[in-house]
Scaffold this motif. Structure first.
Motif, short mmCIF file in Angstrom:
data_model
loop_
_atom_site.label_atom_id
_atom_site.label_comp_id
_atom_site.label_asym_id
_atom_site.label_seq_id
_atom_site.Cartn_x
_atom_site.Cartn_y
_atom_site.Cartn_z
N MET A 17 -3.29 -2.28 -3.18
CA MET A 17 -2.53 -1.58 -4.27
C MET A 17 -2.01 -0.53 -3.40
N THR A 18 -2.16 -0.37 -1.84
CA THR A 18 -1.41 0.37 -0.75
C THR A 18 -1.19 -0.49 0.28
N HIS A 19 0.14 -0.16 0.94
CA HIS A 19 0.26 -1.06 1.77
C HIS A 19 -0.96 -1.02 3.37
N LYS A 20 -1.52 0.16 3.32
CA LYS A 20 -2.30 0.17 4.30
C LYS A 20 -4.27 -0.93 3.69
N THR A 21 -4.08 -0.93 3.08
CA THR A 21 -5.11 -1.93 2.60
C THR A 21 -4.63 -3.23 2.82
N ALA A 22 -3.77 -3.71 2.61
CA ALA A 22 -2.94 -5.28 3.07
C ALA A 22 -2.92 -5.07 4.76
N VAL A 23 -2.58 -4.22 5.26
CA VAL A 23 -3.22 -4.33 6.74
C VAL A 23 -4.37 -4.75 6.93
N LEU A 31 5.01 -3.76 0.46
CA LEU A 31 3.67 -3.00 -0.21
C LEU A 31 4.30 -1.19 0.60
N GLU A 32 4.54 -1.26 2.14
CA GLU A 32 5.20 -0.69 2.00
C GLU A 32 6.44 0.69 1.29
N LEU A 33 7.25 -0.75 0.33
CA LEU A 33 8.25 0.20 0.01
C LEU A 33 7.89 0.78 -1.19
N ALA A 34 6.28 0.77 -2.48
CA ALA A 34 5.52 0.90 -2.80
C ALA A 34 5.38 1.69 -3.08
N ASP A 35 4.59 2.11 -1.74
CA ASP A 35 4.15 2.88 -1.35
C ASP A 35 4.57 4.16 -1.38
#
Length: 294
Positions: free
Chosen positions: A96-102, A276-280
């Motif tokens: 649910m966040t770009h940071k978590t996906a990284v 995901l960064e765009l979604a954030d």
């Protein structure tokens, strides 16, 4: 063989078990076998038995986890199986966040296992035809409006629950930037509408709308204006003999076998993390606007 466990028995989990039990002949998917599933549902599924999380994590004959839960539970399940050294295939979005996906992708790399985020929307025949039809055309302006019934609990902010549509736009038009975003919500009537204003690297505008409410049919309305034509509906396409979930299963299996070129893996990771960064950013701007309105 890669023994597998399916986590979550909704539509996607059911299809995963079905496809593993009857893989595409002479494909990489034949290297998968299903050892069990994890779910609140206790009865057997297609002859496959329920197993515990502890068994799935500890058993040497289970090498792969298919995470098919509600979106909010993806991160916890992915992290748990990666930590145990298992390969993971997850329905979008992985987090649910770009940071978590990284973080999750870095963990997979550290453990030396495959982390694959499913994107069946890119595998449909009509999308493939659309991509062919617009090749070489220069976009001037675009519009994508998705509608559907009320958003279920646990699926997250619309920019994440609807990330398939955002992935569409990025795959068609390249990396994007967010210029504005807003959110309308009427919780009592289960109504939700998110509007995001995007821009391409060539400074061409795109509008993306996700609208959810009782009685709304599941549909996409598109209007892509190019230098030479305007496309207002998905092109007709011949139904493909291999289903989209099976296509995705084969791709994941090819990754397990080391058959996917490194540059393709890199491009896929870049696209997923970009979306995901765009979604954030869309969520951030939408919530800022909502706070100012109150």
């Amino acid at each position: 063989m890669f023994g597998s466990v399916v986590v979550g028995i909704g539509t996607a989990g059911f299809v995963r078990i079905r496809d593993i039990l009857a893989p595409l002949p002479s494909s990489a998917a034949e290297k998968l076998s299903v050892k069990g599933f994890i779910s609140r549902i206790l009865e057997e599924q297609q002859g496959v038995k329920q197993i515990t999380v502890e068994d799935a994590l500890s058993r040497d004959d289970i090498k792969v986890a298919f995470v098919c839960t509600e979106n909010a539970a993806h991160e916890e399940n992915i992290r748990m199986f990666l930590e145990a050294g298992k390969h993971v295939c997850v329905e979008y979005p992985m987090a649910m966040t770009h940071k978590t996906a990284v973080e999750l992708w870095d963990l997979a790399q550290e453990k030396g296992v495959v982390l694959h985020e499913e994107h069946i929307e890119l595998l449909t025949a009509d999308f493939k035809q659309l991509k062919k039809d617009i090749a070489g055309k220069r976009l001037e302006e675009g519009f994508l409006h998705f509608t559907g019934g009320p958003l279920k609990p646990g699926f997250g902010f619309p920019a994440f629950s609807g990330i398939a549509r955002l992935t569409w736009l990025v795959d068609l038009f390249g990396e994007l930037s967010v210029t504005a975003a807003s959110m309308e919500e009427d919780q009592q009537n289960k109504y939700m509408k998110m509007t995001a204003q995007l821009i391409t690297k060539e400074q061409k505008p795109l509008t993306w709308i996700e609208e959810w409410a009782p009685g709304l049919s599941r549909a996409k309305d598109i209007n892509f204006r190019f230098d030479s034509c305007t496309i207002t509906q998905l092109p007709p396409a011949t139904r493909e003999p291999v289903g989209i979930f099976m296509q995705d299963l084969v791709l994941f299996s090819q990754k397990l076998l080391g058959q996917v070129p490194r540059d393709q893996l890199h491009a896929e990771r870049r696209r997923i993390l970009h979306c995901l960064e765009l979604a954030d950013r869309i969520q951030q701007l939408s919530l800022q606007g909502s706070a100012q309105d109150t």
